[in-house]
Design an enzyme around this catalytic site. Sequence first.
Site, PDB file in Angstrom:
ATOM      1  N   SER A  68    -149.707  14.357 -42.057  1.00 51.83           N
ATOM      2  CA  SER A  68    -149.158  13.162 -41.419  1.00 51.83           C
ATOM      3  C   SER A  68    -148.110  13.550 -40.386  1.00 51.83           C
ATOM      4  O   SER A  68    -147.430  14.576 -40.531  1.00 51.83           O
ATOM      5  CB  SER A  68    -148.500  12.308 -42.509  1.00 51.83           C
ATOM      6  OG  SER A  68    -147.700  11.307 -41.941  1.00 51.83           O
ATOM      7  N   LYS A 109    -146.279  16.032 -48.432  1.00 56.13           N
ATOM      8  CA  LYS A 109    -147.212  16.480 -47.379  1.00 56.13           C
ATOM      9  C   LYS A 109    -146.773  17.845 -46.836  1.00 56.13           C
ATOM     10  O   LYS A 109    -147.587  18.734 -46.606  1.00 56.13           O
ATOM     11  CB  LYS A 109    -147.251  15.456 -46.222  1.00 56.13           C
ATOM     12  CG  LYS A 109    -147.905  14.139 -46.591  1.00 56.13           C
ATOM     13  CD  LYS A 109    -149.404  14.314 -46.751  1.00 56.13           C
ATOM     14  CE  LYS A 109    -150.042  13.141 -47.449  1.00 56.13           C
ATOM     15  NZ  LYS A 109    -151.421  13.365 -47.867  1.00 56.13           N
ATOM     16  N   THR A 166    -145.486  12.305 -40.311  1.00 59.35           N
ATOM     17  CA  THR A 166    -144.218  12.217 -41.031  1.00 59.35           C
ATOM     18  C   THR A 166    -143.597  13.604 -41.216  1.00 59.35           C
ATOM     19  O   THR A 166    -142.380  13.731 -41.367  1.00 59.35           O
ATOM     20  CB  THR A 166    -144.428  11.484 -42.386  1.00 59.35           C
ATOM     21  OG1 THR A 166    -143.172  11.049 -42.869  1.00 59.35           O
ATOM     22  CG2 THR A 166    -145.073  12.356 -43.444  1.00 59.35           C
ATOM     23  N   TYR A 207    -142.520  11.261 -50.295  1.00 60.13           N
ATOM     24  CA  TYR A 207    -143.891  11.232 -49.764  1.00 60.13           C
ATOM     25  C   TYR A 207    -144.049  12.292 -48.668  1.00 60.13           C
ATOM     26  O   TYR A 207    -144.959  13.123 -48.693  1.00 60.13           O
ATOM     27  CB  TYR A 207    -144.232   9.833 -49.208  1.00 60.13           C
ATOM     28  CG  TYR A 207    -145.472   9.856 -48.339  1.00 60.13           C
ATOM     29  CD1 TYR A 207    -146.733  10.079 -48.899  1.00 60.13           C
ATOM     30  CD2 TYR A 207    -145.383   9.705 -46.943  1.00 60.13           C
ATOM     31  CE1 TYR A 207    -147.872  10.147 -48.100  1.00 60.13           C
ATOM     32  CE2 TYR A 207    -146.514   9.773 -46.138  1.00 60.13           C
ATOM     33  CZ  TYR A 207    -147.751   9.989 -46.724  1.00 60.13           C
ATOM     34  OH  TYR A 207    -148.875  10.070 -45.937  1.00 60.13           O
TER      35      TYR A 207
END
Length: 351
Positions: free
Chosen positions: A126, A154, A128, A150
Amino acid sequence: MKNKVLITGGAGYIGSHTCIALHEADYDIVVYDNLSNSSREAINRISTLIGQNIEFVEGDIRDTELLRKIFASHEFFGVIHFAGLKAVGESVAKPLLYYNNNVSGTINLLEVMTEYNVKNLVFSSSATVYGDPESLPIDESSKRSCTNPYGQSKLMVEHILEDLAISDTGWNMIALRYFNPVGAHTSGKIGEDPKDIPNNLMPYISQVAIGKLDKLNIFGNDYPTVDGTGVRDFIHVTDLAQGHVAALNYLDKQINLNESRTIQKNLVGFLPINLGTGKGTSVLELISAFSDVSGKTIPYQFTSRRSGDISSCYASADKAKSLLEWQAKLSITDMCKDTWHWQSMNPNGYE
Ligand code: NAD
Ligand code: UD1
């Protein structure tokens, strides 16, 4: 012979669209999903769209024995690994659940893949992992940092894959770093089906448009952007699905090249690639595009910034173009049109 691919999390939003793209690209697929954030109806709809029953196994990536059984009974070319939990707020409240599901689950999958010598992987990463970017557009060599469990999960998996690639040059792994996936299949039969009140912008807008939610809260209008609202790189889920086909094709091509070479091998190892359009769109611009295609007014109010949000985020999509020969084709209008089509045909999602 067709390449067969295991799709973990294939009943979910991005996975379901990718199943269709893979079938159209002549891959054989087996979907493995515990349905924790999806439904059997998604599997039925995929089968309807491709005109045949897809092979589906209800199972958890942390279930070693079941994974072994699946690997023993198929000859997989590789795995596309979508399975994971993805709600940022929930990850802050339940970090152990996120690390267990996303990190331990992935380690378990990688161990079983190793046992069965299946070493080709496409992983759902992601944008992110870039945290608050130092410069725009964001390319793959940008610094990585995360602010919530979260995102950490990742990033941890990316580090694990990097170490794995160093330890064993037999691995070919692509981490696709998605920007903001939105939209739905043009048929209106599959799309994003949030279980609770949506956290993300596009599903929130479409639920306001259909009348399930009263109004949108816009988190901040004082960002240094075109109109003060946050800017993101929205990408149509169908384009994203094609990006996975391109990633598998790339792995296949590299492996074939290596087999035909005796001296210089082209190792894939760990390869991170952004999947974005390269264009930024603000919250207000997205609302306006959605109103135009749906003919609905989207009532909204400005509220304070959401904790953890960044001002602007958009990709450099050059690496995907040069290596995977892939680029996003669909526009913001297409994204809004297909979201609205899915939402109006399925006001209650897959229920
Ligand atoms: P999704 O929740 O719709 O799909 C994920 C699927 O994985 C679900 O069907 C869920 O039931 C399944 N799953 C979760 N944990 C599992 C487990 N332990 N075992 C087996 N199946 C399990 O989410 P999505 O939007 O399709 O996202 C797919 C992947 O892409 C996720 O890893 C997510 O973190 C990542 N990603 C998503 C976005 C986004 O905005 N949608 C952005 C960047 C990255
Ligand atoms: C969020 C997650 C990110 C995740 C991504 C895709 C946070 C802090 N970040 O990113 O980790 O990878 O989703 O799943 O949750 N907005 C509103 N009102 C809303 C919803 C959103 O104004 O009700 C704004 C946001 O402030 C942001 C933009 O819309 O400026 C996009 O938000 P969203 O769709 O949640 O995506 P991201 O913030 O990029």
